[in-house]
Design an enzyme around this catalytic site. Structure first.
Site, short mmCIF file in Angstrom:
data_model
loop_
_atom_site.label_atom_id
_atom_site.label_comp_id
_atom_site.label_asym_id
_atom_site.label_seq_id
_atom_site.Cartn_x
_atom_site.Cartn_y
_atom_site.Cartn_z
N ARG A 91 0.84 -1.18 0.00
CA ARG A 91 0.00 0.00 0.00
C ARG A 91 0.88 1.23 0.00
NH1 ARG A 91 -4.35 1.45 4.61
NH2 ARG A 91 -2.47 1.88 5.78
N THR A 95 -0.76 7.61 -1.06
CA THR A 95 -2.07 7.57 -1.73
C THR A 95 -3.00 6.52 -1.12
OG1 THR A 95 -1.32 5.89 -3.28
CG2 THR A 95 -0.95 8.19 -3.90
N ASP A 190 0.93 -2.12 12.09
CA ASP A 190 1.25 -2.63 10.75
C ASP A 190 1.56 -4.12 10.86
OD1 ASP A 190 2.76 -1.32 7.91
OD2 ASP A 190 2.93 -3.43 8.46
N ASP A 193 5.03 -5.25 9.49
CA ASP A 193 6.13 -4.81 10.36
C ASP A 193 6.16 -5.60 11.67
OD1 ASP A 193 7.04 -2.97 8.56
OD2 ASP A 193 6.07 -1.25 9.51
#
Ligand code: PRP
Ligand code: URA
Length: 202
Positions: A91, A95, A190, A193
């Site tokens: 991603r 944006t 995340d 991560d």
């Protein structure tokens, strides 16, 4: 949220494991283990009742790299004859749109059911892109596509349901909303991560 194709698990074991993932003190090693255990439990959800003693369907697992990798081993233990087709999407943090960087789908759609594996359904951009890739490739009726997520946001469910009402979504939790950076609240940060020890949890 009344979306007929959304199935949020209410199993206590699922909710317990989810709480461990949400805990920011959970280190990557434990986080990976629990992603795997939770994927095991969620793997039961998209299967349908059947009278035979063995799975009659040919199943393709489509993990969305990177975070979806953590769900593959558990799903393969549950569904050992499934094939695994990796799809790389990240991603764009500016944006929030998905960018495809890897695609290992076989030449033709030789399955009955595709299970897209991704711990997080946030804006729904990545899931919608993955579904479009599968449909363009040939995963159209009677081939079915289902999405298996650990945590979904209402925005992502809405995006998938309106673009692809034929795709069922199975998740362990439907969270409150997205923040201004497109992260699920409360979420778990995340997922890529946190599994692989990169970056900082948001
Ligand atoms: C995360 C997650 C989903 C996507 C969800 O991946 O694993 O693929 O974001 O967000 P969306 O619904 O708004 O598209 P990310 O892009 O962070 O890549 P990574 O797995 O490599 O960390
Ligand atoms: N991707 C993640 O890993 N977490 C979120 O909350 C949103 C997108």
């Amino acid at each position: 949220m009344a979306t007929p194709n959304l199935h949020v698990s209410t199993h206590p074991a699922v909710q317990h494991k989810l709480a461990i993932l949400r805990d920011e003190r959970t280190e990557p090693k434990k986080f990976r283990e629990v992603v795997r255990e939770l994927s095991w439990l969620l793997g039961y959800e998209p299967l349908e009742p059947m009278t035979a003693h063995e799975l009659g369907e040919r199943i393709g697992l489509v993990p969305i790299l990177r975070a979806g990798l953590g769900m593959v081993d558990a799903m393969l233990e549950l569904l050992p004859t499934a094939e695994v087709w990796h799809l790389g999407l990240f991603r764009d943090e500016r944006t929030l749109r998905p960018v495809e960087y890897y695609n290992k789908l076989p030449d033709s759609a030789t399955v009955d059911l595709c299970l897209i594996l991704d711990p997080m359904l946030a804006t729904g951009g990545s899931a919608t892109a993955a579904i479009e890739v599968l449909k363009k490739w040939g995963a159209v009726s009677p081939v079915r596509i289902k999405l298996v997520n650990l945590i979904a946001a209402p925005e992502g469910v809405e995006a998938v349901a309106s673009a692809h009402p034929d795709v069922a979504i199975h998740c362990a939790a439907l969270d409150r909303s997205l923040n201004e950076k497109g992260y699920i609240q409360p979420g778990l940060g995340d997922a890529g991560d946190r599994q692989f020890g990169t970056g900082r949890a948001n």
